[in-house]
Write a protein that holds these residues in place. Structure first.
Motif, PDB file in Angstrom:
ATOM      1  N   GLN A  21      -6.165  -7.445   6.258  1.00 33.76           N
ATOM      2  CA  GLN A  21      -5.047  -7.362   7.483  1.00 33.76           C
ATOM      3  C   GLN A  21      -5.628  -6.325   8.783  1.00 33.76           C
ATOM      4  OE1 GLN A  21      -2.306  -9.137   7.892  1.00 33.76           O
ATOM      5  NE2 GLN A  21      -3.259 -10.200   5.922  1.00 33.76           N
ATOM      6  N   LYS A  22      -6.863  -5.937   8.401  1.00 36.76           N
ATOM      7  CA  LYS A  22      -7.387  -5.056   9.340  1.00 36.76           C
ATOM      8  C   LYS A  22      -6.542  -3.415   9.695  1.00 36.76           C
ATOM      9  CE  LYS A  22      -9.175  -8.980  12.347  1.00 36.76           C
ATOM     10  NZ  LYS A  22      -9.186  -9.623  13.582  1.00 36.76           N
ATOM     11  N   LEU A  23      -6.122  -3.281   8.355  1.00 39.41           N
ATOM     12  CA  LEU A  23      -5.524  -2.037   8.378  1.00 39.41           C
ATOM     13  C   LEU A  23      -6.433  -0.920   8.352  1.00 39.41           C
ATOM     14  CD1 LEU A  23      -2.753  -3.258   6.117  1.00 39.41           C
ATOM     15  CD2 LEU A  23      -2.471  -3.116   8.130  1.00 39.41           C
ATOM     16  N   SER A  24      -6.348   0.222   8.786  1.00 40.52           N
ATOM     17  CA  SER A  24      -7.084   1.364   8.776  1.00 40.52           C
ATOM     18  C   SER A  24      -6.243   2.666   8.451  1.00 40.52           C
ATOM     19  CB  SER A  24      -8.042   1.332  10.069  1.00 40.52           C
ATOM     20  OG  SER A  24      -7.013   1.578  11.145  1.00 40.52           O
ATOM     21  N   GLY A  25      -6.797   3.816   8.645  1.00 40.80           N
ATOM     22  CA  GLY A  25      -6.383   5.100   8.142  1.00 40.80           C
ATOM     23  C   GLY A  25      -6.181   5.431   6.972  1.00 40.80           C
ATOM     24  N   SER A  26      -5.267   6.511   6.638  1.00 46.48           N
ATOM     25  CA  SER A  26      -5.551   6.884   5.165  1.00 46.48           C
ATOM     26  C   SER A  26      -4.269   6.320   4.312  1.00 46.48           C
ATOM     27  CB  SER A  26      -5.292   8.479   5.161  1.00 46.48           C
ATOM     28  OG  SER A  26      -6.129   9.349   5.918  1.00 46.48           O
ATOM     29  N   LEU A  27      -4.286   6.193   3.279  1.00 43.29           N
ATOM     30  CA  LEU A  27      -3.584   5.866   2.339  1.00 43.29           C
ATOM     31  C   LEU A  27      -2.369   6.665   2.062  1.00 43.29           C
ATOM     32  CD1 LEU A  27      -5.087   3.873  -0.871  1.00 43.29           C
ATOM     33  CD2 LEU A  27      -4.060   3.073   1.250  1.00 43.29           C
ATOM     34  N   SER A  28      -1.210   6.566   2.497  1.00 45.82           N
ATOM     35  CA  SER A  28       0.042   7.279   2.485  1.00 45.82           C
ATOM     36  C   SER A  28       0.338   7.871   1.054  1.00 45.82           C
ATOM     37  CB  SER A  28       1.153   6.898   3.342  1.00 45.82           C
ATOM     38  OG  SER A  28       2.413   7.704   2.902  1.00 45.82           O
ATOM     39  N   PRO A  29       0.740   9.058   0.792  1.00 45.80           N
ATOM     40  CA  PRO A  29       1.021   9.738  -0.729  1.00 45.80           C
ATOM     41  C   PRO A  29       2.520   9.122  -0.860  1.00 45.80           C
ATOM     42  CG  PRO A  29       1.060  11.398   1.115  1.00 45.80           C
ATOM     43  CD  PRO A  29       0.359  10.153   1.790  1.00 45.80           C
ATOM     44  N   TYR A  30       3.261   8.549   0.169  1.00 44.75           N
ATOM     45  CA  TYR A  30       4.587   7.879   0.059  1.00 44.75           C
ATOM     46  C   TYR A  30       4.588   6.679  -0.818  1.00 44.75           C
ATOM     47  CZ  TYR A  30       6.160  11.739   3.358  1.00 44.75           C
ATOM     48  OH  TYR A  30       6.387  12.828   3.625  1.00 44.75           O
ATOM     49  N   ILE A  31       3.126   6.197  -0.935  1.00 42.82           N
ATOM     50  CA  ILE A  31       3.125   4.847  -1.771  1.00 42.82           C
ATOM     51  C   ILE A  31       3.692   5.120  -3.049  1.00 42.82           C
ATOM     52  CG2 ILE A  31       0.681   5.197  -2.672  1.00 42.82           C
ATOM     53  CD1 ILE A  31       0.445   2.301  -1.549  1.00 42.82           C
ATOM     54  N   GLY A  32       3.624   6.473  -3.560  1.00 42.76           N
ATOM     55  CA  GLY A  32       4.160   6.683  -5.095  1.00 42.76           C
ATOM     56  C   GLY A  32       5.421   6.657  -5.200  1.00 42.76           C
ATOM     57  N   ASN A  33       6.507   6.447  -3.982  1.00 43.65           N
ATOM     58  CA  ASN A  33       7.805   6.308  -4.039  1.00 43.65           C
ATOM     59  C   ASN A  33       8.027   4.850  -4.223  1.00 43.65           C
ATOM     60  OD1 ASN A  33       8.303   8.959  -3.200  1.00 43.65           O
ATOM     61  ND2 ASN A  33       8.270   8.367  -1.265  1.00 43.65           N
ATOM     62  N   LEU A  34       7.071   3.680  -4.375  1.00 40.86           N
ATOM     63  CA  LEU A  34       7.468   2.372  -4.821  1.00 40.86           C
ATOM     64  C   LEU A  34       7.307   2.228  -6.159  1.00 40.86           C
ATOM     65  CD1 LEU A  34       5.118   0.836  -1.944  1.00 40.86           C
ATOM     66  CD2 LEU A  34       7.678   1.471  -1.920  1.00 40.86           C
ATOM     67  N   SER A  35       8.311   2.853  -6.871  1.00 43.52           N
ATOM     68  CA  SER A  35       8.408   2.881  -8.432  1.00 43.52           C
ATOM     69  C   SER A  35       8.344   1.617  -9.037  1.00 43.52           C
ATOM     70  CB  SER A  35       9.419   3.849  -8.773  1.00 43.52           C
ATOM     71  OG  SER A  35      10.626   3.622  -8.388  1.00 43.52           O
ATOM     72  N   PHE A  36       8.653   0.517  -8.363  1.00 45.25           N
ATOM     73  CA  PHE A  36       8.915  -0.717  -9.038  1.00 45.25           C
ATOM     74  C   PHE A  36       7.612  -1.546  -8.742  1.00 45.25           C
ATOM     75  CE2 PHE A  36      13.116   0.733  -9.395  1.00 45.25           C
ATOM     76  CZ  PHE A  36      13.635  -0.165 -10.500  1.00 45.25           C
ATOM     77  N   LEU A  37       6.670  -0.977  -8.236  1.00 47.22           N
ATOM     78  CA  LEU A  37       5.344  -1.671  -7.619  1.00 47.22           C
ATOM     79  C   LEU A  37       4.547  -2.179  -8.903  1.00 47.22           C
ATOM     80  CD1 LEU A  37       4.008  -2.412  -5.009  1.00 47.22           C
ATOM     81  CD2 LEU A  37       2.626  -0.536  -4.970  1.00 47.22           C
ATOM     82  N   ARG A  38       4.308  -3.549  -9.018  1.00 42.74           N
ATOM     83  CA  ARG A  38       3.381  -4.063  -9.989  1.00 42.74           C
ATOM     84  C   ARG A  38       2.062  -4.416  -9.404  1.00 42.74           C
ATOM     85  NH1 ARG A  38       8.142  -7.202 -11.224  1.00 42.74           N
ATOM     86  NH2 ARG A  38       6.986  -8.999 -10.653  1.00 42.74           N
ATOM     87  N   GLU A  39       2.021  -4.796  -8.308  1.00 42.89           N
ATOM     88  CA  GLU A  39       0.694  -5.158  -7.756  1.00 42.89           C
ATOM     89  C   GLU A  39       0.529  -4.641  -6.416  1.00 42.89           C
ATOM     90  OE1 GLU A  39      -1.321  -9.358  -6.143  1.00 42.89           O
ATOM     91  OE2 GLU A  39       0.382  -9.605  -7.434  1.00 42.89           O
ATOM     92  N   LEU A  40      -0.750  -3.966  -6.173  1.00 44.65           N
ATOM     93  CA  LEU A  40      -1.041  -3.279  -4.965  1.00 44.65           C
ATOM     94  C   LEU A  40      -2.625  -3.862  -4.689  1.00 44.65           C
ATOM     95  CD1 LEU A  40      -0.545  -1.112  -2.660  1.00 44.65           C
ATOM     96  CD2 LEU A  40      -1.533   0.297  -4.255  1.00 44.65           C
ATOM     97  N   ASN A  41      -2.566  -4.520  -3.665  1.00 50.09           N
ATOM     98  CA  ASN A  41      -3.983  -5.254  -3.219  1.00 50.09           C
ATOM     99  C   ASN A  41      -4.011  -4.747  -1.580  1.00 50.09           C
ATOM    100  OD1 ASN A  41      -6.057  -6.629  -2.413  1.00 50.09           O
ATOM    101  ND2 ASN A  41      -5.512  -8.474  -3.591  1.00 50.09           N
ATOM    102  N   LEU A  42      -4.960  -4.232  -1.417  1.00 54.28           N
ATOM    103  CA  LEU A  42      -5.381  -3.608  -0.133  1.00 54.28           C
ATOM    104  C   LEU A  42      -6.637  -3.939   0.318  1.00 54.28           C
ATOM    105  CD1 LEU A  42      -3.288  -0.121  -0.197  1.00 54.28           C
ATOM    106  CD2 LEU A  42      -2.457  -2.206   0.637  1.00 54.28           C
ATOM    107  N   SER A  43      -7.311  -4.799  -0.377  1.00 52.58           N
ATOM    108  CA  SER A  43      -8.712  -5.491  -0.071  1.00 52.58           C
ATOM    109  C   SER A  43      -8.924  -5.516   1.266  1.00 52.58           C
ATOM    110  CB  SER A  43      -9.101  -6.259  -1.179  1.00 52.58           C
ATOM    111  OG  SER A  43      -9.011  -5.650  -2.513  1.00 52.58           O
ATOM    112  N   GLY A  44     -10.288  -5.314   1.651  1.00 51.84           N
ATOM    113  CA  GLY A  44     -10.697  -5.789   2.879  1.00 51.84           C
ATOM    114  C   GLY A  44     -10.182  -5.495   4.017  1.00 51.84           C
ATOM    115  N   ASN A  45      -9.642  -4.012   4.070  1.00 48.43           N
ATOM    116  CA  ASN A  45      -9.176  -3.455   5.152  1.00 48.43           C
ATOM    117  C   ASN A  45     -10.365  -2.128   5.364  1.00 48.43           C
ATOM    118  OD1 ASN A  45      -6.495  -4.638   5.894  1.00 48.43           O
ATOM    119  ND2 ASN A  45      -6.472  -4.227   3.680  1.00 48.43           N
ATOM    120  N   ASN A  46      -9.638  -1.082   6.113  1.00 49.37           N
ATOM    121  CA  ASN A  46     -10.599  -0.174   6.517  1.00 49.37           C
ATOM    122  C   ASN A  46     -10.074   1.434   6.075  1.00 49.37           C
ATOM    123  OD1 ASN A  46     -12.999   1.146   7.524  1.00 49.37           O
ATOM    124  ND2 ASN A  46     -12.326   1.246   9.577  1.00 49.37           N
ATOM    125  N   PHE A  47      -9.264   1.459   4.997  1.00 47.86           N
ATOM    126  CA  PHE A  47      -8.675   2.630   4.566  1.00 47.86           C
ATOM    127  C   PHE A  47      -9.810   3.663   4.410  1.00 47.86           C
ATOM    128  CE2 PHE A  47      -4.942  -0.422   3.620  1.00 47.86           C
ATOM    129  CZ  PHE A  47      -4.188   0.254   4.372  1.00 47.86           C
TER     130      PHE A  47
END
Length: 399
Positions: A21-47
């Protein structure tokens, strides 16, 4: 939202599929708030920057895919708290530090792919506890030490690659008993020892087998000829000696590299009709003639028997290898003329017959080889007029 899936019951985010998705920047620590998350796919970006420790708090997480970003820093050791993980793939980043030994507690993990990073240190023996593991790739890093003996416990393993590191020692003998292996790649390391004599029995499904660029010695096991599923066999650049066993039963083999060893006999390999990509026997001690059965290599694109002690005439039916793009015969004792049948090899891009005892005239048909980019006829006993058209016009391509 595109790539965001919520659960029906709680309306909480359960899947983030934001790959490419051409996303960039740092991964936010707030991702830890998604406590129901089962799948995290951020491949092919520029994090970039570190993987936040807060990911270790996602206790429901099953798949974590961060392929091909610019992430740096160390792998969070608290990922081991995500006990439901079945896939961790961090291929193609800039991760440093050591592989956390705590990852060995992820008993549901089926895929662990950390290849193409800058990881260092030894491979943790604790990874041998990953009893569900099917894919383990640690290739293209800076790993040292040995392959842990504990890996003999990975009985479900089908893909194993530690290629292009600085691993030493020997392969634990018990690893050759992992009967589900389909891909086995330890190439480009500093590994010693010998090949297991019962390899085709203990690894009956192996399709890709590579030990290229190590210090493996001894003979090629004769029973390898029974490994009927082999597609790729890479044994080049080791210290293997003795004869090449007959590989005629390997009718799925399309790529075979045995170059830069101390092999003394192996012309039977030139009769394998299945070979369609590459056959490299260069820089060995092969003697005798190029067999007339070479005509069976109708699908072969690359043949290299250079730097051996092969002799006699070039077989007239070499022209039957109509798919050939590179033909390298240099540094042998071949004599006689270049066969006229080679005029059939219209797709040839490279031809090297230098440093032989070939004689006669330089074939006029080479002028018509439109794809030919490299031609080396030097250090032979050719006579007569050198053609002036075609590849011969290009001084930088002709020798």
């Amino acid at each position: 939202w595109l790539g965001v899936t919520c659960g029906r019951k709680h309306q909480r985010v359960t899947r983030l599929e934001l790959q490419f998705q051409k996303l960039s920047g740092s991964l936010s620590p707030y991702i830890g708030n998604l406590s129901f998350l089962r799948e995290l796919n951020l491949s092919g970006n520029n994090f970039r920057n570190d993987i936040p420790q807060e990911i270790g708090g996602l206790r429901r997480l099953e798949t974590l895919s961060l392929i091909n970003n610019s992430l740096s820093g160390e792998i969070p050791s608290n990922l081991s708290a995500c006990s439901k993980l079945t896939l961790v793939d961090m291929t193609g980043n800039q991760l440093t530090g050591e592989i956390p030994s705590m990852l060995g507690s992820l008993s549901n993990l089926k895929v662990l792919n950390l290849q193409n990073n800058s990881l260092r240190g030894s491979i943790p023996p604790s990874l041998g506890n990953l009893s569900s593991l099917e894919v383990l790739s640690l290739a293209i890093n800076r790993l040292t030490g040995i392959i842990p003996e504990a890996f003999r416990q990975l009985t479900n393993l089908s893909d194993f690659s530690v290629a292009q590191n600085a691993i030493s020692g020997i392969v634990p003998v018990a690893m050759f008993n992992l009967s589900n292996i389909r891909l086995f790649d330890i190439g480009q390391n500093k590994i010693q020892g010998t090949l297991h004599s019962d390899i085709s029995i203990t690894m009956p499904y192996v399709e890709f087998f590579s030990i290229t660029g190590n210090q493996i010695s001894g003979q090629i096991p004769h029973l390898i000829s029974n490994a009927s599923n082999l597609n790729v066999l890479h044994l080049a650049d080791n210290k293997l000696s003795g004869n090449v066993p007959s590989l005629e039963k390997l009718n799925k083999l399309y790529k075979c590299a045995l170059a830069i060893n101390h092999l003394g006999h192996g012309e039977e390999v030139l009769e394998l009709s299945s070979l369609s990509i590459e056959l490299d026997l260069s820089s060995n001690y092969l003697t005798g003639q190029l067999p007339v059965e070479v005509e069976k290599l109708k699908n072969l694109g690359y043949l290299d028997v250079s730097q051996n002690k092969l002799s006699g005439l070039l077989p007239n039916n070499l022209g039957s290898c109509v798919s050939m793009e590179e033909l390298l015969l240099d540094g042998n004792l071949f004599e006689g003329s270049i066969p006229s049948s080679l005029s059939s090899l219209r797709g040839l891009e490279a031809l090297d017959v230098s440093n032989n005892n070939l004689s006669g005239g330089i074939p006029e048909f080479l002028v018509n080889f439109g794809a030919l980019k490299y031609l080396n006829l030097s250090f032979n006993d050719f006579e007569g007029v050198v053609p002036s058209e075609g590849v011969f016009k290009n001084a930088s391509a002709t020798f």
